[in-house]
Design an enzyme around this catalytic site. Structure first.
Site, PDB file in Angstrom:
ATOM      1  N   ASP A   1      24.758   0.208 -25.100  1.00  0.00           N
ATOM      2  CA  ASP A   1      24.469  -1.121 -25.480  1.00  0.00           C
ATOM      3  C   ASP A   1      23.962  -2.413 -23.815  1.00  0.00           C
ATOM      4  OD1 ASP A   1      23.984  -3.834 -26.785  1.00  0.00           O
ATOM      5  OD2 ASP A   1      25.659  -3.154 -27.985  1.00  0.00           O
TER       6      ASP A   1
ATOM      7  N   ASP B   1      19.968  -5.418 -26.542  1.00  0.00           N
ATOM      8  CA  ASP B   1      20.830  -7.448 -26.776  1.00  0.00           C
ATOM      9  C   ASP B   1      19.858  -8.033 -26.682  1.00  0.00           C
ATOM     10  OD1 ASP B   1      22.851  -8.294 -27.848  1.00  0.00           O
ATOM     11  OD2 ASP B   1      22.896  -9.715 -25.702  1.00  0.00           O
TER      12      ASP B   1
ATOM     13  N   GLU C   1      16.973  -5.118 -30.456  1.00  0.00           N
ATOM     14  CA  GLU C   1      17.366  -6.099 -30.998  1.00  0.00           C
ATOM     15  C   GLU C   1      17.021  -7.042 -31.125  1.00  0.00           C
ATOM     16  OE1 GLU C   1      21.814  -8.578 -31.767  1.00  0.00           O
ATOM     17  OE2 GLU C   1      20.654  -8.927 -30.228  1.00  0.00           O
TER      18      GLU C   1
ATOM     19  N   HIS D   1      28.925  -4.903 -35.611  1.00  0.00           N
ATOM     20  CA  HIS D   1      30.159  -6.317 -34.959  1.00  0.00           C
ATOM     21  C   HIS D   1      29.567  -7.554 -35.371  1.00  0.00           C
ATOM     22  CE1 HIS D   1      26.871  -5.981 -32.637  1.00  0.00           C
ATOM     23  NE2 HIS D   1      27.544  -6.477 -31.448  1.00  0.00           N
ATOM     24  N   ASP D   2      28.452  -8.122 -35.242  1.00  0.00           N
ATOM     25  CA  ASP D   2      28.156  -9.368 -35.933  1.00  0.00           C
ATOM     26  C   ASP D   2      28.068  -9.759 -36.790  1.00  0.00           C
ATOM     27  OD1 ASP D   2      27.987  -9.807 -32.812  1.00  0.00           O
ATOM     28  OD2 ASP D   2      25.721  -9.225 -32.412  1.00  0.00           O
TER      29      ASP D   2
END
Ligand code: NOJ
Length: 538
Positions: A98, A194, A245, A309-310
């Site tokens: 990431d 990201d 993303e 994770h969000d």
């Protein structure tokens, strides 16, 4: 369609700080990931996505990087990271990192230099203005922070401690490309990029008509030039997988990121699900799937995920995490692994882990939630009411420690965990799942194995037969003369589904189902609550 390893892969996301703590300090670490690699491999996945583990003051759990070339102390050392990469490769899996290049930490030496004076050579590496505009950031009421020392404002799309890099500056871009090569030359297999849709900013930062609609942060002119340059200067030289993303995009906009002939990224996460669909809305979800399929198929690649994770865990948010937790977790897995695109599994999803409601704001850690809490309290709202309104979608729902067994702290740590363990760990844990042949875990293992053996799950065309059905989702995947039918009853009660004549004409063979004893030969399928079936039509 071009066949590639990353289209055929299943990705497993490791949020290392909540995965396994090897040294008892309460925080998961890279050594912990190494110790659990056999577990991940046993599930059958091909690729691990590792959340950021670079040096960071950790204001936003690693998404605020202060040194791109070092590993965060909490996570381990560069040597441990290298061992991790080796061990992943030894098991025939791949590792994607990431990477956050839209912003750095305010503790990054580049920013420290940039803020030191108006004429510092790195001043222009970030975005400075005399006056703010009316934009919000994702995490704060203003996207601008005043800096006393030099009397200007800097721009941040997320927290105050995460200043945005100025991508217009070619030196910044070259420095980032150099750093990307550093990691790629170490042998990693790609990047999850990201906030990649945020790199370009609009000329002059005009005020927004509605400051609360933060779409203005994304997809600004110039972005695709940056991505093409990134591809040309870095990605094209490696056999890697890049997934971006990309918030707030339509399929048509999304295609620009991933169209194979544009040479930008391989795949994207769009957020028409998750961010934009807080609760399960079947007709909307089906519509999203059809629209993205129609625009992308044969041209660019999509991702299938319903949590990370969000986002609150999928069985809690989109399924039934109570009476039908196991069935519902399996149904959602069936759907994600049979819709077109690469499926992602977020750690713990494979045992049906659920979201959580902690009693106090002090139990939470998520900077997005905590900032919002403060913002709402400052308006004079009732704290309890604010807490309750933020709990369902708090990012901490998915960040609680992985539940390994029923021992204290779910076997995650021998110390005090950095965030509380979900109290249901005594019932829901890996040890239990591995002992139960009917567990969500073994069902996921079967789904993943099926993908390896049946190219129809990857390359088959998609057709939805249930556009207007509120509960049943039935669709086919077809490749050459192989034809699969997937039927899902996304509902707490039973429903009958009458097959359309064109499908009823085939003989059916069950490939996989989440209930035992499917013995139906007629054209009406009696689907039980949260039942999922995959048929081969012959
Ligand atoms: C998206 C990441 O997934 C999230 O966790 C983070 O807070 C923001 N980007 C900012 O980097």
């Amino acid at each position: 369609m071009k066949r590639t390893w990353w289209k055929e892969a299943v990705v497993y996301q490791v949020y290392w700080r909540s995965f396994y703590d090897s040294n008892g300090d309460g925080v998961g670490d890279l050594q912990g990931v190494i110790e659990k690699l056999d577990y991940i491999q046993h599930l059958g996945v091909d690729v691990i996505w590792l959340n950021p583990c670079y040096e960071s003051p950790d204001k936003d759990n690693g998404y605020d990087i202060s040194n791109y070339y070092a590993i965060m102390e909490k996570a381990g050392t560069m040597k441990t990271w290298e061992t991790l990469l080796d061990e992943v490769h030894k098991r025939d899996m791949k590792l994607i990192m990431d990477l956050v290049v839209n912003h750095t930490s305010d503790q990054h030496p580049w920013f420290i230099e940039s803020r030191s004076s108006r004429d510092n050579p790195k001043r222009d590496w970030y975005i400075w203005r005399d006056k703010p505009n009316n934009w919000r950031s994702y995490f704060t009421p203003s996207a601008w922070e005043y800096d006393e020392l030099t009397g200007q404002y800097y721009f941040h799309s997320f927290a105050v401690e995460q200043p945005d890099l100025n991508w217009k500056n070619p030196e910044v871009r070259q420095e980032i490309y150099k750093m990307m090569r550093f990691w790629l030359d170490k042998g990693i297999d790609g990047f999850r990029l990201d906030a990649i849709a945020l790199l370009a900013k609009p000329e002059g930062f005009p005020d927004a008509a509605d400051p609360n609609d933060i779409r203005y942060l994304t997809n600004n002119p110039g972005l695709h030039e940056y991505l093409r340059e990134m591809h040309e200067q870095v990605f094209q030289y490696y056999d890697i997988f890049t997934v971006g993303e990309v918030a707030f995009v339509s399929p048509e906009e999304g295609l620009k990121y991933v169209a194979e002939d544009r040479r930008e990224l391989n795949a994207l996460f769009h957020f028409e699900v998750c961010d934009e669909m807080p609760n399960w809305e079947p007709l909307r979800f089906k519509n999203i799937q059809r629209r993205w399929y129609d625009v992308l198929w044969g041209k660019g690649w999509n991702s299938q995920f319903l949590n990370n994770h969000d986002h609150t865990r999928q069985v809690t948010r989109y399924g039934n995490d109570k009476e039908y937790r196991v069935e519902s977790a399996k149904l959602l897995g069936t759907m994600l692994h049979t819709l077109p695109g690469t499926p992602y599994i977020y750690q713990g999803e494979e045992i049906g882990m659920t979201g959580v409601r902690f009693p106090s704001i002090d139990d939470y850690n998520d900077i997005a939630m905590k900032n919002k809490y403060e913002e709402e309290i400052a308006k004079g709202r009732d704290p309890q009411e604010v807490l309750e309104s933020l709990q369902p979608l708090s990012r901490d729902n998915s960040r609680t420690p992985m539940q390994w067994d029923d021992s204290p702290n779910a076997g995650f740590t021998t110390g005090t965990p950095w965030i509380k363990v979900n109290p249901n760990y005594k019932e829901i844990n890996v040890k239990q799942a591995l002992q139960d042949q009917n567990s969500v875990y073994y069902y996921y293992q079967k789904l993943i194995q099926l993908r390896k053996e049946n190219p129809v799950m990857v390359y088959g065309t998609f057709h939805d037969y249930t556009e207007n059905e509120p509960y049943i989702y039935a669709y086919t995947r077809e490749l050459d003369d192989v034809r699969w039918l997937i039927v899902l009853n996304h509902c707490d009660h039973a429903n009958d589904y009458e097959l359309p004549v064109s499908l009823a004409a085939y003989k059916r063979e069950v490939v996989l189902g989440n209930y035992p004893d499917i013995q139906e030969n007629g054209s009406v399928l009696h689907m039980r609550p949260h039942e999922a079936r995959i048929y081969r039509l012959i």
